[in-house]
Motif scaffolding. Structure first.
Motif, mmCIF file in Angstrom:
data_model
loop_
_atom_site.group_PDB
_atom_site.id
_atom_site.type_symbol
_atom_site.label_atom_id
_atom_site.label_comp_id
_atom_site.label_asym_id
_atom_site.label_seq_id
_atom_site.Cartn_x
_atom_site.Cartn_y
_atom_site.Cartn_z
ATOM 1 N N ARG A 1 0.833 -1.202 0.000
ATOM 2 C CA ARG A 1 0.000 0.000 0.000
ATOM 3 C C ARG A 1 0.872 1.258 0.000
ATOM 4 N NH1 ARG A 1 -4.818 0.453 4.282
ATOM 5 N NH2 ARG A 1 -5.492 -1.267 2.927
ATOM 6 N N GLU A 2 1.948 1.235 0.773
ATOM 7 C CA GLU A 2 2.854 2.392 0.801
ATOM 8 C C GLU A 2 3.554 2.571 -0.539
ATOM 9 O OE1 GLU A 2 4.227 2.729 5.473
ATOM 10 O OE2 GLU A 2 5.097 1.150 4.209
ATOM 11 N N ARG A 3 3.918 1.474 -1.191
ATOM 12 C CA ARG A 3 4.551 1.591 -2.509
ATOM 13 C C ARG A 3 3.603 2.251 -3.506
ATOM 14 N NH1 ARG A 3 6.652 -3.601 -1.114
ATOM 15 N NH2 ARG A 3 5.034 -4.656 -2.337
ATOM 16 N N GLU A 4 2.339 1.880 -3.453
ATOM 17 C CA GLU A 4 1.355 2.501 -4.341
ATOM 18 C C GLU A 4 1.222 3.993 -4.049
ATOM 19 O OE1 GLU A 4 -2.278 0.394 -3.939
ATOM 20 O OE2 GLU A 4 -1.510 -1.489 -4.768
ATOM 21 N N ALA A 5 1.206 4.347 -2.760
ATOM 22 C CA ALA A 5 1.097 5.758 -2.381
ATOM 23 C C ALA A 5 2.319 6.544 -2.843
ATOM 24 C CB ALA A 5 0.920 5.876 -0.863
ATOM 25 N N VAL A 6 3.478 5.914 -2.767
ATOM 26 C CA VAL A 6 4.709 6.575 -3.211
ATOM 27 C C VAL A 6 4.655 6.846 -4.709
ATOM 28 C CG1 VAL A 6 7.178 6.243 -3.576
ATOM 29 C CG2 VAL A 6 6.162 5.721 -1.351
ATOM 30 N N CYS A 7 4.225 5.868 -5.481
ATOM 31 C CA CYS A 7 4.143 6.049 -6.933
ATOM 32 C C CYS A 7 3.184 7.181 -7.291
ATOM 33 C CB CYS A 7 3.712 4.748 -7.596
ATOM 34 S SG CYS A 7 4.965 3.447 -7.537
ATOM 35 N N GLU A 8 2.064 7.261 -6.596
ATOM 36 C CA GLU A 8 1.117 8.361 -6.818
ATOM 37 C C GLU A 8 1.772 9.694 -6.470
ATOM 38 O OE1 GLU A 8 -1.816 8.351 -8.087
ATOM 39 O OE2 GLU A 8 -2.468 6.257 -8.049
ATOM 40 N N ALA A 9 2.508 9.719 -5.351
ATOM 41 C CA ALA A 9 3.138 10.962 -4.916
ATOM 42 C C ALA A 9 4.228 11.408 -5.883
ATOM 43 C CB ALA A 9 3.722 10.777 -3.516
ATOM 44 N N ILE A 10 5.010 10.464 -6.396
ATOM 45 C CA ILE A 10 6.052 10.814 -7.359
ATOM 46 C C ILE A 10 5.428 11.392 -8.623
ATOM 47 C CG2 ILE A 10 7.890 9.902 -8.828
ATOM 48 C CD1 ILE A 10 8.588 10.158 -5.822
ATOM 49 N N ASP A 11 4.324 10.823 -9.056
ATOM 50 C CA ASP A 11 3.606 11.346 -10.212
ATOM 51 C C ASP A 11 3.170 12.788 -9.955
ATOM 52 O OD1 ASP A 11 2.049 10.522 -12.858
ATOM 53 O OD2 ASP A 11 0.643 11.645 -11.613
ATOM 54 N N PHE B 1 12.651 10.816 -0.448
ATOM 55 C CA PHE B 1 11.416 11.074 0.281
ATOM 56 C C PHE B 1 11.379 10.272 1.579
ATOM 57 C CE2 PHE B 1 10.654 7.320 -2.268
ATOM 58 C CZ PHE B 1 9.926 6.488 -1.439
ATOM 59 N N LYS B 2 10.455 10.670 2.453
ATOM 60 C CA LYS B 2 10.130 9.917 3.653
ATOM 61 C C LYS B 2 8.622 9.778 3.737
ATOM 62 C CE LYS B 2 14.023 11.116 6.693
ATOM 63 N NZ LYS B 2 14.403 11.715 8.004
ATOM 64 N N ILE B 3 8.174 8.841 4.553
ATOM 65 C CA ILE B 3 6.745 8.710 4.831
ATOM 66 C C ILE B 3 6.534 9.141 6.280
ATOM 67 C CG2 ILE B 3 4.793 7.139 5.002
ATOM 68 C CD1 ILE B 3 6.003 5.513 2.770
ATOM 69 N N HIS B 4 5.772 10.220 6.457
ATOM 70 C CA HIS B 4 5.580 10.825 7.773
ATOM 71 C C HIS B 4 4.094 10.883 8.088
ATOM 72 C CE1 HIS B 4 6.429 13.321 11.226
ATOM 73 N NE2 HIS B 4 5.618 14.259 10.786
ATOM 74 N N ASN B 5 3.713 10.198 9.157
ATOM 75 C CA ASN B 5 2.296 10.140 9.554
ATOM 76 C C ASN B 5 1.405 9.702 8.396
ATOM 77 O OD1 ASN B 5 2.919 10.992 12.172
ATOM 78 N ND2 ASN B 5 2.657 13.161 11.660
ATOM 79 N N GLY B 6 1.893 8.729 7.640
ATOM 80 C CA GLY B 6 1.116 8.171 6.537
ATOM 81 C C GLY B 6 1.148 8.974 5.256
ATOM 82 N N SER B 7 1.898 10.067 5.235
ATOM 83 C CA SER B 7 1.949 10.927 4.057
ATOM 84 C C SER B 7 3.360 10.979 3.494
ATOM 85 C CB SER B 7 1.489 12.343 4.427
ATOM 86 O OG SER B 7 1.587 13.214 3.318
ATOM 87 N N VAL B 8 3.484 10.939 2.175
ATOM 88 C CA VAL B 8 4.790 11.021 1.519
ATOM 89 C C VAL B 8 5.268 12.471 1.545
ATOM 90 C CG1 VAL B 8 6.055 10.701 -0.636
ATOM 91 C CG2 VAL B 8 4.283 9.067 0.030
ATOM 92 N N LYS B 9 6.488 12.683 2.035
ATOM 93 C CA LYS B 9 7.085 14.014 2.067
ATOM 94 C C LYS B 9 8.353 14.013 1.219
ATOM 95 C CE LYS B 9 4.053 15.677 4.939
ATOM 96 N NZ LYS B 9 3.037 16.670 4.459
ATOM 97 N N ILE B 10 8.422 14.914 0.261
ATOM 98 C CA ILE B 10 9.572 15.008 -0.626
ATOM 99 C C ILE B 10 10.722 15.686 0.119
ATOM 100 C CG2 ILE B 10 10.469 15.916 -2.792
ATOM 101 C CD1 ILE B 10 8.355 13.734 -3.143
ATOM 102 N N ILE B 11 11.884 15.060 0.079
ATOM 103 C CA ILE B 11 13.091 15.657 0.660
ATOM 104 C C ILE B 11 13.779 16.531 -0.393
ATOM 105 C CG2 ILE B 11 15.280 15.226 1.812
ATOM 106 C CD1 ILE B 11 12.790 14.318 3.384
ATOM 107 N N GLU B 12 14.124 15.962 -1.517
ATOM 108 C CA GLU B 12 14.682 16.708 -2.638
ATOM 109 C C GLU B 12 14.653 15.822 -3.879
ATOM 110 O OE1 GLU B 12 19.415 16.386 -2.343
ATOM 111 O OE2 GLU B 12 18.535 17.359 -0.595
ATOM 112 N N SER B 13 14.954 16.418 -5.028
ATOM 113 C CA SER B 13 14.918 15.653 -6.275
ATOM 114 C C SER B 13 15.909 16.239 -7.266
ATOM 115 C CB SER B 13 13.503 15.671 -6.867
ATOM 116 O OG SER B 13 13.426 14.860 -8.024
#
Length: 424
Positions: A245-255, A272-284
């Motif tokens: 489920r987290e992998r799916e959320a990450v793919c959505e967030a990257i998009d 990125f990190k996952i914080h409180n269930g939400s993907v947070k971008i560190i840098e890219s």
């Protein structure tokens, strides 16, 4: 929609966009080797003093120039020297070459990631500002304070117990990254050119993605391990700490993230990190990951990200019926379930001896892929403050991520670099 790519590459090209030579800025040995697989005339532009004997193969390049592409005079080199060479695209996979490559493509009218997009990814404050407007759920609180006093005031405003990261706005390689435990810790620090970001705890990862015409595909997810100063000491793919489920959320967030910053084509390395269930971008960054990550991805997915990143502006990326497929790895590459790399460190001082791990120390079920050391007797080892201060690495593959990571770490400890106080 972004998704974890499961496609396979097939030979051939579709819709070659740009005939002509490929110009590569700041090639390493592996980048030059990847460029030579593309069957295009190759122009190398190297920083003065780089070891050309390790990069250039006689008869396998069109031109080679020693030019500082970070200087203000670089545009005149582009228009005066590169323009007559019938260039198809200018590409760089190194951090310092990304903006110059974008500028060169604009001057030459050749394909590439637009300068503004590269600038946004390069300047962390621009990236944060854009995310705050277009995808606020992906960002953290931040500020660009003029001085330490202002930075302390910002932290106080975020509330008690909130920690922060202070880092250069355009940095890379973990250079200058500092964890600020409380506002008083900022006293006396030089914050010029830095961004202050709210720190979120937890495991850090990277997404290695590839995009074609605005369709973003996550090729691999990589788990990162760092020391107290945020220098990277190990990577493993696929991550064992992410649920499906987290992998799916990450793919959505990257998009969402890549759309927000305007990246439409080519590679991206997004931390990125996952914080409180939400993907947070560190840098890219609009390049492939460093630290041996492309080799790990190749071993697990069979996809050569470096060749794909170099070839996409020329149209040398195969398009399958279901998804864009980056270039396949060489036929000799062997697929594996998991791969990891771990880095060795040493006590600061003058190197007196270097000992590599014995291959007999490799545990059963683990394949030793590469052992590397970047130091030799007589050189000096500095305190660990960036990735440049590491002294060696071990890359392995195995049947699962936990085994691969443990083996790489153990073998890295067997790279014994003995030092003594003194100067070279």
């Amino acid at each position: 929609m972004s998704r974890l790519a499961t496609f396979t590459a097939r030979p051939g090209t579709v819709g070659v966009r740009a005939p002509g030579r490929l110009v590569v800025l700041g090639a390493s040995r592996s980048i030059a080797a990847a460029a030579r697989t593309l069957d295009r005339d190759l122009v190398l532009v190297q920083q003065p003093g780089s070891p050309l004997n390790k990069i250039v193969e006689t008869g396998r390049y069109s031109h080679c120039y020693s030019v500082d592409f970070t200087e203000e005079t670089f545009p005149s080199f582009v228009t005066g020297v590169l323009a007559p060479l019938r260039v198809g695209a200018v590409v760089s996979l190194t951090e310092s070459g990304l903006l110059p490559a974008a500028l060169a493509n604009e001057l030459l009218g050749t394909p590439g990631t637009p300068f503004e997009v590269v600038h946004t990814l390069r300047d962390k404050s621009r990236m944060r500002a854009l995310l705050r407007q277009r995808a606020p759920e992906l960002t953290v609180r931040y500020a660009v304070p003029p001085d330490a006093m202002a930075a302390a005031a910002v932290m106080k405003g975020w509330g008690p117990g909130v920690r922060a990261i202070l880092k250069p706005r355009d940095g890379s390689g973990s250079r200058g990254v500092c964890l600020v435990e409380e506002p008083g810790s900022l006293e006396g620090l030089d914050v010029k050119g830095c961004i202050l970001e709210e720190y979120v705890g937890g495991q850090e990862y990277s997404a290695e993605s590839f995009s074609v015409d605005g369709e973003h595909h996550v090729v691999a997810l990589v788990e990162k391990h760092v020391d107290a100063s945020f220098v990277e000491l190990a990577h493993v793919t696929p991550p064992s700490t992410l649920s499906s489920r987290e992998r799916e959320a990450v793919c959505e967030a990257i998009d969402d993230f890549l759309r927000a910053v305007g990246l439409r084509d080519g590679p991206a390395h997004t931390e990125f990190k996952i914080h409180n269930g939400s993907v947070k971008i560190i840098e890219s960054h609009n390049r492939v990951g460093g630290d041996g990550i492309p080799a790990l991805v190749t071993r697990v997915t069979g996809i050569d990200l470096k060749a794909s990143a170099l070839g996409w502006p020329l149209g040398l990326v195969t398009i399958s019926d279901e998804a864009p497929a980056p270039a396949p790895a060489p036929a000799s590459a062997t697929a594996t379930a998991a791969a990891a790399v771990a880095y060795a460190t040493a006590t600061p001082g003058l190197v007196t001896s270097v000992e590599l791990p014995d291959e007999r120390a490799v545990p059963p079920g683990v394949e030793l892929n590469r052992v590397w050391t970047g130091v030799k007797p007589g050189q000096r080892v500095e305190s660990l403050s960036s990735s440049d201060d590491r002294v060696g690495s071990v890359a392995v593959s195995a049947g699962d991520s936990t085994t691969a990571l443990a083996a790489a770490r153990e073998l890295a400890t067997r790279i014994e670099v003995t030092t003594t106080p003194g100067t070279a």
